[in-house]
Design a protein around this motif. Structure first.
Motif, PDB file in Angstrom:
ATOM      1  N   ASP A   1      18.005  59.417  59.616  1.00 38.10           N
ATOM      2  CA  ASP A   1      18.561  58.096  59.838  1.00 38.10           C
ATOM      3  C   ASP A   1      20.071  58.262  59.933  1.00 38.10           C
ATOM      4  OD1 ASP A   1      18.651  55.389  60.244  1.00 38.10           O
ATOM      5  OD2 ASP A   1      17.473  54.913  58.464  1.00 38.10           O
TER       6      ASP A   1
ATOM      7  N   THR B   1      23.995  56.927  59.108  1.00 36.77           N
ATOM      8  CA  THR B   1      24.571  56.449  57.854  1.00 36.77           C
ATOM      9  C   THR B   1      25.926  55.798  58.117  1.00 36.77           C
ATOM     10  OG1 THR B   1      25.926  58.395  57.366  1.00 36.77           O
ATOM     11  CG2 THR B   1      23.618  58.504  56.753  1.00 36.77           C
TER      12      THR B   1
ATOM     13  N   CYS C   1      27.628  62.051  59.931  1.00 39.94           N
ATOM     14  CA  CYS C   1      26.685  62.643  58.969  1.00 39.94           C
ATOM     15  C   CYS C   1      25.355  61.895  59.059  1.00 39.94           C
ATOM     16  CB  CYS C   1      27.216  62.538  57.545  1.00 39.94           C
ATOM     17  SG  CYS C   1      28.725  63.474  57.265  1.00 39.94           S
ATOM     18  N   MET C   2      24.265  62.563  58.668  1.00 38.55           N
ATOM     19  CA  MET C   2      22.956  61.928  58.786  1.00 38.55           C
ATOM     20  C   MET C   2      22.225  61.964  57.447  1.00 38.55           C
ATOM     21  SD  MET C   2      20.932  65.036  60.766  1.00 38.55           S
ATOM     22  CE  MET C   2      21.190  66.744  60.201  1.00 38.55           C
ATOM     23  N   VAL C   3      21.233  61.104  57.330  1.00 37.48           N
ATOM     24  CA  VAL C   3      20.271  61.206  56.230  1.00 37.48           C
ATOM     25  C   VAL C   3      19.084  61.993  56.756  1.00 37.48           C
ATOM     26  CG1 VAL C   3      18.580  59.924  54.863  1.00 37.48           C
ATOM     27  CG2 VAL C   3      20.909  59.041  55.113  1.00 37.48           C
ATOM     28  N   ILE C   4      18.707  63.055  56.065  1.00 36.49           N
ATOM     29  CA  ILE C   4      17.471  63.743  56.432  1.00 36.49           C
ATOM     30  C   ILE C   4      16.352  63.109  55.607  1.00 36.49           C
ATOM     31  CG2 ILE C   4      16.304  65.955  56.697  1.00 36.49           C
ATOM     32  CD1 ILE C   4      18.975  67.335  56.665  1.00 36.49           C
ATOM     33  N   LYS C   5      15.449  62.429  56.282  1.00 34.94           N
ATOM     34  CA  LYS C   5      14.386  61.679  55.617  1.00 34.94           C
ATOM     35  C   LYS C   5      13.227  62.612  55.208  1.00 34.94           C
ATOM     36  CE  LYS C   5      13.623  57.461  57.107  1.00 34.94           C
ATOM     37  NZ  LYS C   5      13.369  56.270  57.983  1.00 34.94           N
TER      38      LYS C   5
ATOM     39  N   TYR D   1      13.069  66.526  55.914  1.00 32.10           N
ATOM     40  CA  TYR D   1      13.422  67.459  54.849  1.00 32.10           C
ATOM     41  C   TYR D   1      12.251  68.369  54.485  1.00 32.10           C
ATOM     42  CZ  TYR D   1      16.133  69.394  51.115  1.00 32.10           C
ATOM     43  OH  TYR D   1      16.826  70.295  50.333  1.00 32.10           O
TER      44      TYR D   1
END
Lengths: 477, 477
Positions: B32, B34, B39-43, B47
């Motif tokens: 997702d 951010t 930078c990203m969120v690794i969901k 992950y």
């Protein structure tokens, strides 16, 4: 050269516990200092403990439905500021990034000291409906807190940890998850690290910045000081309101989520050292020992000795983590080194043993030696490692219980903290003024209000007003 | 709600490959975006791939004697500056920490973009004698590079990776380790990710800042663009001289160490998507698929169907990663969702199947369906997962080979890069001026000088001077 220094005597723990600790972390080669003030290098012997700890804790998390994720290491200043108590707690100790490449940033970013605000920012978009709940996420990462005084593993500017962050539809469910994770930590400490813990709730003074309730597990180090070993926080809907995390409920109404977070860190390696270590060095609990059995050949130049050592290694490494020390040092030196590094079992094998079809297994935790028939060595090693874990846990529990005292009034309380070191159980009225006064006078903090309450007396030991809670007090790392 | 969006059509990859990629990473819920730019969120779904990749790569490292460590995330500016080429390469793209808590720092710290300088600072003290060598250390961590344009997994300001850093007594040993790790990466890509790679050496223009030689593995994405997928650097004694890392040799003389470093990152998740994905979404190689078999009950409300699905799960999860989709969505919807998420096998089981003592296994990679007797399902699933891996690798290899062209002169070279996308093999004189000219004119870079050289022509396609090397050229991510 480095190897030789290993078995020089370390400072006795009774003489100077802090120096003993420093000697052990250095001579067991767990860490090294760096040019980066307040940060450490975790060397292979230290990191291997962390890897074992991490894998076993992670397995326990996943068994309860936890999923791992990874969020950015940076938090924009405006995001950190959204929850008032939280920013007050953390802003004074964060590191600020002000430039990216050659350009100044439009907004400062802090390096995460913890990631509640980022998770909230993420959940705000990720959660829409009751069908999206609960989310039970965790990340393994490093965090930064700009501490003034640092000590390897116990307090450093950067440390490794896991941080779980969950969102739930109801307050009850959030409270249940908070307690569930505290229990995961407590069981993990006892069953994996052989460290007994007291489970309880933090006072409002000691709770996490932004939490409604913080639960903690507290352990007692060999020197009688307490170590907060894991915490689990219930945030209620406070962060949800600050960040606007809402979901559509089954009845089609908009509701705020309820949240939790929980963390455990590399400081547990410090706990392992200070709970189990002795004057010969590290004593590792078998389940996180990178080497569980160190095979040390005696008269290794004699024909057949090294071959037999390798053969035993091959057999044992099917079930255990094993190494053969076939360096050209003397057996005595190798023994001392294996002791310094804390390997739970030492297996000695020499020409006479081979002739007699046996070997010697020596326990690190109590020095006990056993002759074991070579065809029974796997069986016996398994049994001994179990026993070592059990005995280490019980020894630590006995030590803690011997160093847990009861104070019925302030005089007893003061006397105990003057003459003894350990936990002191005492009654408290529930007012922060008493907590502040005690901290001011005796440099002692409330560790927790244990789940297992006792009614020691009827009045607060500090102010004499009616007592509401029994508290564990202590000097803490 | 989020679930429903999943199976809306994604952009066709032939229409707009970049948009197809973005659709897949979002709809397969890998990442997702951010509030932290770049930078990203690794969901969880993303992950979990990283965890499987990490564990298998780490096992391969350890089999070659690698030990894991952890070094600080900060590098003091003076340390970063010690090696001239290195600082020139990295200083323009690092993030700078200037304040710790409320105080300005005496010296700026950058957030590591890579850790050569920290490892050197550490090894300087850790290595004294030839007995301390070699050291073969690695760390798993995140690094930061202040990129201007970012894309999920492929290029982001923070990414996860491993970085190996080794010190050796001789130049030969360092070179051997550099190549050894390149081979570990290449084998890992083929055997675990089902991605075929070209092994070769980077030109001086493209090598790592501070390296004597950089080796690379290059893979080809579905759109014909190249992806640098892992690099291994030989530093010679350049860093050792800049940092003063010396050891006492057997003959009692002081010598400089020779060093290597090597890294692989979360961009490999991007490679998996772009090599194997199709217009229905992700296609995961079985060895890194968090779910290998998705069991989808048909007419699940009929008696016995769900029970049978759970029973199959219980049997299969002894050897595979399995889930049952028992949500109340339609089977068709579940099929589409399982396809989007890239699960290698789908197991369909309904009342008629149960009656007939069979089930259907459907391959994600080619859509093939097989009826399988229920008592043979473990055996057949194991066989199919093997076959899927093999077929995915061979399909990717065939695609790459079909998109690898030969240019014998500049006209052919230009025509190929105008009309086709892929690798172009062509001869090169070895001069950077030609490399620069080609990049300037065609936005094409030298990917590597492959180990498997061919003598295509005698002259450089750019300047016509005698050719020294065959080079793979391409447009790269």
């Amino acid at each position: 050269m480095a190897e030789k220094k290993l078995v020089e005597a370390i400072t006795s723990m009774d003489e100077d516990f802090a120096q003993w600790y420093t000697d052990v972390v250095k001579k067991a080669e767990l860490i090294d200092y760096t040019s980066v003030k307040g940060c450490m290098v975790i060397k292979p012997a230290g990191y291997a403990i962390w890897e074992l700890l991490q894998r076993q804790l992670d397995d326990r998390f996943k068994a309860t439905g936890v999923q791992n994720v990874y969020l950015p290491m940076f938090i924009p200043e405006s995001l950190l500021e959204k929850e008032k108590d939280h920013v007050e707690g953390f802003a004074p100790e964060v590191a600020w990034v002000t430039h990216g490449g050659l350009q100044p940033l439009q907004e400062r970013l802090c390096v995460r000291p913890t990631s509640e605000t980022l998770f909230c920012d993420f959940y705000k978009n990720d959660v829409q409906s009751y069908r999206d709940l609960p989310k039970v996420y965790n990340q393994w990462c490093s965090v930064v807190r700009w501490e003034k005084e640092t000590r390897p593993f116990l307090r450093s500017r950067e440390f490794l940890w896991q941080e779980g962050h969950t969102v739930h539809a109801t307050a009850e469910e959030a409270e249940e998850r908070t307690i569930q994770m505290l229990n995961v930590y407590a069981d993990f400490c006892e069953e994996v690290l052989a460290i007994p813990v007291i489970k309880g709730r933090k006072t409002d003074k000691e709770k996490f910045a932004g939490a409604v309730a913080t639960y903690t597990i507290e352990s007692l180090m060999h020197d009688g000081k307490a170590l907060q070993s894991g915490t689990s926080h219930n945030f209620g809907d406070g962060f949800a309101k600050a960040f606007g995390i809402q979901f559509t409920n089954k009845d089609n109404t908009l509701k705020y989520v309820h949240q939790t977070s929980w963390g455990m860190t590399t400081r547990m390696i410090g706990a392992i050292i200070m709970v189990h270590g002795d004057n010969s060095g590290l004593v590792l609990p078998p389940k996180v020992a990178p080497i569980q059995i160190a095979i040390i050949p005696i008269q290794q130049k004699k024909e057949g000795v090294l071959d037999k050592a390798y053969e035993l290694k091959q057999r044992l490494e099917k079930n255990f983590r094993v190494k053969v020390d076939d360096t050209d040092k003397s057996p005595g030196f190798k023994f001392a080194e294996a002791e310094m590094r804390g390997f739970p079992l030492r297996l000695e094998i020499g020409p006479k043993d081979i002739e007699a079809g046996k070997c010697v297994l020596c326990r690190r935790d109590n020095g006990e030696k056993l002759e074991v028939a070579l065809d029974k060595v796997e069986e016996k090693a398994a049994e001994l490692l179990e026993t070592i874990h059990h005995d280490m846990l019980e020894r630590a529990r006995a030590h803690r219980d011997e160093h847990t005292y009861v104070a019925r009034n302030y005089e007893e309380f003061e006397k105990l903290f003057t003459e003894k070191t350990g936990f002191v159980k005492a009654m408290w009225c529930g007012e922060q003024t008493c907590e502040d006064a005690i901290k001011e006078k005796l440099s002692v903090t409330s560790r927790c209000m244990p789940f297992e309450q006792e009614q020691l007396t009827d009045t607060c030991i500090c102010c004499g007003k009616p007592a509401k809670k029994m508290v564990y007090w202590g000097r803490a790392y």
